[in-house]
Design a protein around this motif. Structure first.
Motif, PDB file in Angstrom:
ATOM      1  N   ALA A   1      33.226-134.154   4.811  1.00 19.83           N
ATOM      2  CA  ALA A   1      34.658-133.864   4.528  1.00 19.83           C
ATOM      3  C   ALA A   1      36.126-133.777   5.190  1.00 19.83           C
ATOM      4  CB  ALA A   1      34.099-131.729   5.547  1.00 19.83           C
ATOM      5  N   ARG A   2      36.769-133.875   4.402  1.00 16.84           N
ATOM      6  CA  ARG A   2      38.638-133.406   4.878  1.00 16.84           C
ATOM      7  C   ARG A   2      39.029-132.567   4.777  1.00 16.84           C
ATOM      8  NH1 ARG A   2      35.807-136.701   7.739  1.00 16.84           N
ATOM      9  NH2 ARG A   2      36.212-138.994   8.275  1.00 16.84           N
ATOM     10  N   PHE A   3      39.264-131.653   5.267  1.00 17.58           N
ATOM     11  CA  PHE A   3      39.910-130.284   4.541  1.00 17.58           C
ATOM     12  C   PHE A   3      41.350-130.361   4.987  1.00 17.58           C
ATOM     13  CE2 PHE A   3      35.568-129.165   3.358  1.00 17.58           C
ATOM     14  CZ  PHE A   3      35.466-127.829   3.170  1.00 17.58           C
ATOM     15  N   VAL A   4      42.098-129.700   3.903  1.00 18.26           N
ATOM     16  CA  VAL A   4      43.596-130.280   3.671  1.00 18.26           C
ATOM     17  C   VAL A   4      44.362-128.826   4.137  1.00 18.26           C
ATOM     18  CG1 VAL A   4      45.758-130.958   2.944  1.00 18.26           C
ATOM     19  CG2 VAL A   4      43.446-132.250   3.118  1.00 18.26           C
ATOM     20  N   THR A   5      44.884-128.760   5.239  1.00 18.73           N
ATOM     21  CA  THR A   5      45.488-127.028   5.240  1.00 18.73           C
ATOM     22  C   THR A   5      46.987-127.725   5.562  1.00 18.73           C
ATOM     23  OG1 THR A   5      45.533-127.481   7.841  1.00 18.73           O
ATOM     24  CG2 THR A   5      43.445-125.965   6.395  1.00 18.73           C
ATOM     25  N   LEU A   6      47.810-126.299   4.492  1.00 16.70           N
ATOM     26  CA  LEU A   6      49.279-126.519   4.863  1.00 16.70           C
ATOM     27  C   LEU A   6      49.274-125.147   5.727  1.00 16.70           C
ATOM     28  CD1 LEU A   6      48.946-128.261   3.196  1.00 16.70           C
ATOM     29  CD2 LEU A   6      51.143-127.721   1.716  1.00 16.70           C
ATOM     30  N   SER A   7      50.348-125.428   6.642  1.00 12.96           N
ATOM     31  CA  SER A   7      50.593-124.088   7.947  1.00 12.96           C
ATOM     32  C   SER A   7      52.054-123.722   8.113  1.00 12.96           C
ATOM     33  CB  SER A   7      50.355-124.037   8.469  1.00 12.96           C
ATOM     34  OG  SER A   7      48.635-123.824   8.487  1.00 12.96           O
TER      35      SER A   7
ATOM     36  N   MET B   1      50.108-133.902  10.277  1.00 12.68           N
ATOM     37  CA  MET B   1      51.326-134.546   9.446  1.00 12.68           C
ATOM     38  C   MET B   1      52.457-133.241   9.750  1.00 12.68           C
ATOM     39  SD  MET B   1      50.468-136.738   6.150  1.00 12.68           S
ATOM     40  CE  MET B   1      48.781-135.231   5.392  1.00 12.68           C
ATOM     41  N   LYS B   2      53.703-133.491   9.643  1.00 12.45           N
ATOM     42  CA  LYS B   2      54.854-132.969   9.457  1.00 12.45           C
ATOM     43  C   LYS B   2      55.643-132.769   8.608  1.00 12.45           C
ATOM     44  CE  LYS B   2      58.021-129.650  12.300  1.00 12.45           C
ATOM     45  NZ  LYS B   2      58.439-129.638  13.442  1.00 12.45           N
ATOM     46  N   ASN B   3      55.477-131.275   7.329  1.00 13.94           N
ATOM     47  CA  ASN B   3      57.112-132.406   6.616  1.00 13.94           C
ATOM     48  C   ASN B   3      58.075-131.666   7.520  1.00 13.94           C
ATOM     49  OD1 ASN B   3      58.744-131.684   4.440  1.00 13.94           O
ATOM     50  ND2 ASN B   3      56.647-132.032   2.854  1.00 13.94           N
ATOM     51  N   ASN B   4      58.946-132.903   7.745  1.00 16.75           N
ATOM     52  CA  ASN B   4      60.612-132.130   8.419  1.00 16.75           C
ATOM     53  C   ASN B   4      61.772-131.356   7.809  1.00 16.75           C
ATOM     54  OD1 ASN B   4      59.721-133.298  10.890  1.00 16.75           O
ATOM     55  ND2 ASN B   4      60.160-135.140   9.554  1.00 16.75           N
ATOM     56  N   SER B   5      61.035-131.553   5.756  1.00 20.53           N
ATOM     57  CA  SER B   5      62.030-130.602   5.359  1.00 20.53           C
ATOM     58  C   SER B   5      62.130-129.206   5.266  1.00 20.53           C
ATOM     59  CB  SER B   5      62.294-131.346   3.312  1.00 20.53           C
ATOM     60  OG  SER B   5      60.587-130.922   3.237  1.00 20.53           O
ATOM     61  N   ASN B   6      60.570-129.625   5.610  1.00 24.38           N
ATOM     62  CA  ASN B   6      60.480-127.491   5.634  1.00 24.38           C
ATOM     63  C   ASN B   6      59.599-126.650   6.772  1.00 24.38           C
ATOM     64  OD1 ASN B   6      57.976-127.872   4.560  1.00 24.38           O
ATOM     65  ND2 ASN B   6      58.177-128.213   2.243  1.00 24.38           N
ATOM     66  N   ASP B   7      59.223-127.941   7.612  1.00 24.13           N
ATOM     67  CA  ASP B   7      58.426-127.154   8.921  1.00 24.13           C
ATOM     68  C   ASP B   7      57.192-126.942   8.224  1.00 24.13           C
ATOM     69  OD1 ASP B   7      61.649-125.430   9.650  1.00 24.13           O
ATOM     70  OD2 ASP B   7      60.677-127.320  10.450  1.00 24.13           O
ATOM     71  N   TYR B   8      56.553-126.998   7.075  1.00 21.52           N
ATOM     72  CA  TYR B   8      55.030-127.339   7.009  1.00 21.52           C
ATOM     73  C   TYR B   8      54.872-128.355   7.866  1.00 21.52           C
ATOM     74  CZ  TYR B   8      55.778-124.614   2.940  1.00 21.52           C
ATOM     75  OH  TYR B   8      56.362-123.466   1.487  1.00 21.52           O
ATOM     76  N   VAL B   9      53.095-127.781   8.070  1.00 23.57           N
ATOM     77  CA  VAL B   9      52.486-128.484   9.381  1.00 23.57           C
ATOM     78  C   VAL B   9      50.872-128.372   8.362  1.00 23.57           C
ATOM     79  CG1 VAL B   9      50.898-128.433  11.000  1.00 23.57           C
ATOM     80  CG2 VAL B   9      53.480-127.729  11.669  1.00 23.57           C
ATOM     81  N   ILE B  10      50.575-130.480   7.820  1.00 22.71           N
ATOM     82  CA  ILE B  10      49.833-130.557   7.572  1.00 22.71           C
ATOM     83  C   ILE B  10      48.905-130.986   7.887  1.00 22.71           C
ATOM     84  CG2 ILE B  10      49.298-132.268   5.789  1.00 22.71           C
ATOM     85  CD1 ILE B  10      51.934-131.994   4.500  1.00 22.71           C
ATOM     86  N   ARG B  11      47.636-130.270   7.831  1.00 25.90           N
ATOM     87  CA  ARG B  11      45.830-131.132   8.800  1.00 25.90           C
ATOM     88  C   ARG B  11      45.189-131.254   7.811  1.00 25.90           C
ATOM     89  NH1 ARG B  11      48.202-126.226  11.853  1.00 25.90           N
ATOM     90  NH2 ARG B  11      48.954-127.213  13.533  1.00 25.90           N
TER      91      ARG B  11
ATOM     92  N   LYS C   1      51.066-133.060  -3.575  1.00 27.14           N
ATOM     93  CA  LYS C   1      51.871-134.035  -3.418  1.00 27.14           C
ATOM     94  C   LYS C   1      51.619-134.235  -1.821  1.00 27.14           C
ATOM     95  CE  LYS C   1      55.933-133.074  -5.876  1.00 27.14           C
ATOM     96  NZ  LYS C   1      57.600-132.441  -5.623  1.00 27.14           N
ATOM     97  N   ALA C   2      51.067-133.568  -1.068  1.00 29.36           N
ATOM     98  CA  ALA C   2      50.519-133.757   0.118  1.00 29.36           C
ATOM     99  C   ALA C   2      49.349-134.440   0.152  1.00 29.36           C
ATOM    100  CB  ALA C   2      50.767-132.738   0.987  1.00 29.36           C
ATOM    101  N   LEU C   3      48.394-134.630  -0.592  1.00 30.19           N
ATOM    102  CA  LEU C   3      46.770-134.681  -0.985  1.00 30.19           C
ATOM    103  C   LEU C   3      47.226-135.874  -1.674  1.00 30.19           C
ATOM    104  CD1 LEU C   3      44.704-132.406  -2.764  1.00 30.19           C
ATOM    105  CD2 LEU C   3      44.902-132.826  -1.211  1.00 30.19           C
ATOM    106  N   LEU C   4      48.160-136.551  -2.275  1.00 32.76           N
ATOM    107  CA  LEU C   4      48.502-137.929  -2.795  1.00 32.76           C
ATOM    108  C   LEU C   4      48.693-138.603  -2.215  1.00 32.76           C
ATOM    109  CD1 LEU C   4      50.644-136.870  -6.749  1.00 32.76           C
ATOM    110  CD2 LEU C   4      48.110-137.361  -6.089  1.00 32.76           C
ATOM    111  N   ALA C   5      49.614-138.419  -1.270  1.00 37.17           N
ATOM    112  CA  ALA C   5      50.376-139.175   0.009  1.00 37.17           C
ATOM    113  C   ALA C   5      49.412-139.792   0.978  1.00 37.17           C
ATOM    114  CB  ALA C   5      51.393-138.519   0.838  1.00 37.17           C
ATOM    115  N   TRP C   6      48.259-138.400   1.487  1.00 38.36           N
ATOM    116  CA  TRP C   6      47.176-139.290   2.363  1.00 38.36           C
ATOM    117  C   TRP C   6      46.437-140.152   1.945  1.00 38.36           C
ATOM    118  CZ3 TRP C   6      42.276-137.742   2.606  1.00 38.36           C
ATOM    119  CH2 TRP C   6      41.412-138.273   4.026  1.00 38.36           C
ATOM    120  N   CYS C   7      46.224-139.589  -0.443  1.00 35.01           N
ATOM    121  CA  CYS C   7      45.123-140.469  -0.216  1.00 35.01           C
ATOM    122  C   CYS C   7      45.425-141.855  -0.818  1.00 35.01           C
ATOM    123  CB  CYS C   7      44.505-140.025  -1.552  1.00 35.01           C
ATOM    124  SG  CYS C   7      43.649-138.704  -2.197  1.00 35.01           S
ATOM    125  N   ALA C   8      47.117-142.068  -0.544  1.00 31.83           N
ATOM    126  CA  ALA C   8      48.090-143.735  -0.524  1.00 31.83           C
ATOM    127  C   ALA C   8      47.700-144.160   0.832  1.00 31.83           C
ATOM    128  CB  ALA C   8      49.244-143.522  -1.124  1.00 31.83           C
TER     129      ALA C   8
END
Length: 446
Positions: free
Chosen positions: A63-69, A1-11, A138-145
């Motif tokens: 396992a579902r490890f979540v990273t922000l880059s 996933m990519k957060n367009n508002s701040n260019d974070y990449v969520i994997r 917030k990324a965790l909540l969005a992914w769980c939903a």
């Protein structure tokens, strides 16, 4: 996933092995407070859980490890697991699962953020700053939903994690653990209960009559185990001496080994004891022998082993984790860490000796902590009996999100009532202060 508002990449990754160990551990080291030294969030520990077969999809830990880059830089990460049961967590939600089941709704799989089988407080949301930590929640909540999961649970979270979870609207749940602090307490006539948080005010100087009420100096560590005993009430002091005497008179002696000084034979014997303890309680052990082999191979500096011997034969062990980051060749601690914490983890015995558990799991580790300048010993989950050994009540916190609005409302009301009960329980525990209290007139009882 990519957060367009701040260019974070969520994997969302399927293994800790997909995250470079150096990047993960560097992020852990950047966390606030002494949580940065927590060995249970190290990449090696989490990888060993998976590679040893201890925490896998087959055992109910997917396992579902979540990273922000941010560009090439890892700025946020967490260890998330999809659970199809609630075992090995130590924050109990079986009643919530039963309520879902009674209403024909699936509670599992759920999302859990915590190292498996490890009820030790520490950082769960590794982040470079508070803003990134909030974004990670917030990324965790969005992914769980998006995945249609029933719930998200962050267990034994750090203060920084709790703040981020509160900001994101998660519900908080409190529990109690028992921790020992290497500090000689002040005896104050006006204080009849422990201060909030289970910590006593401290004074500097040698043991002896307490400073007058209101006069406090800098804290000092205990000089030795006898100095520690003299800080306790006469009843508690007498009880500990009696318990230690029983073990000594039974002919049991202890030796300890640290880091690479723990031999392969000692690791093997430890696992025999560990495995037997689980089977005696009717359960298979959570952790495999291969897991502990990986601890020996990849992070030996984080382990301290006590072995009880009788007539030269080993009969029991107690394995303690330590927050040391380096050891010397001889296995002695390299004095480079600003805060040193020891964590009581596993114990087992092949022979029964009266009071052996107390000696192996409390008195030997506390004596070692005093000798080696460790500031804190965390005694693990539950156990009011630990207060008699001067482990004081400390509040722990978990954070929870439930997708179903009606169940979320019901759980929120439940947590409010439970929280009120927990506050009263903490007050009751604090009234059972094991330390000496000054008598009227300024004299400390003997």
């Amino acid at each position: 996933m990519k957060n367009n508002s701040n260019d974070y990449v969520i994997r969302v990754l399927e293994s800790p092995l997909q995250v470079p160990a150096a990047d993960w551990n560097a992020l852990l080291a950047a966390q606030p407070g002494d949580g940065s030294l927590n060995p249970f969030m190290r990449h090696e520990y989490l990888a060993a859980m998976l590679e040893s077969g201890s925490a896998t999809a087959q055992t109910g830990w997917t396992a579902r490890f979540v990273t922000l880059s941010w560009g090439p830089q890892l700025v946020g990460a967490c260890a998330l697991y999809l659970k199809d049961h609630s075992y090995g967590e130590y924050v109990f939600d079986h009643a919530w699962a039963n309520a879902y089941h009674q209403h024909g709704l699936p509670y599992y799989p759920k999302a859990l953020v915590a190292p498996p089988f490890t009820p030790v407080p520490g950082p769960r949301l590794l982040a470079r700053d508070a803003a990134t930590r909030t974004l990670l929640v917030k990324a965790l909540l969005a992914w769980c939903a998006e995945e249609g999961l029933s719930s998200l649970h962050l267990l034994f979270a750090s203060d920084a994690d709790v703040a981020a979870c509160e900001e994101a609207g998660l519900m908080l749940r409190h529990n109690v653990q028992f921790h020992w602090t290497n500090s000689a307490p002040t005896l104050v006539a006006s204080r009849t209960v422990l201060p909030p948080g289970g910590a006593l005010r401290l004074r500097a100087g040698e043991a002896g009559p307490a400073a007058p009420a209101g006069e406090y100096g800098e804290p000092r560590p205990f000089r030795d185990f006898d100095d520690f005993l003299m800080s306790l009430s006469q009843e508690k002091r007498k009880k500990i001496r009696q318990e230690r005497r029983k073990v000594l008179e039974a002919g049991v002696q202890f030796r300890w080994s640290l880091g690479t000084g723990i031999s392969a034979a000692d690791w093997d014997f430890f696992y025999r004891c560990y495995e037997r303890t689980y089977y005696e309680h009717g359960n298979a052990p959570y952790l495999s022998r291969d897991f502990f082999q990986r601890m020996q191979d990849t992070m030996p500096e984080n382990w301290l082993l006590f072995v009880a011997e009788h007539d030269g034969r080993p009969i029991a062990t107690s394995l303690i984790a330590v927050s040391a980051s380096e050891t010397t060749v001889e296995g002695q601690l390299d004095a480079i860490t600003p805060t040193r914490v020891a964590y009581g983890r596993y114990w087992g015995a092949l022979e029964r000796v009266d009071c052996l558990h107390f000696e192996a799991c409390y008195y030997q580790p506390l004596q070692w902590c005093i000798t080696h300048g460790y500031q804190r010993f965390e005694g693990g989950a539950q156990g009011e009996h630990k207060m008699a050994r001067a482990l004081l009540p400390v509040k722990t916190t978990s954070a929870h999100w439930l997708a179903h609005p009606a169940f979320a409302d019901a759980v929120e009301r439940f947590l409010e009532r439970e929280g009120e009960g927990m506050a009263g329980y903490m007050e009751e525990l604090e009234r059972r202060n094991p330390f000496r209290q000054e008598e009227p007139g300024g004299h400390a009882p003997s």
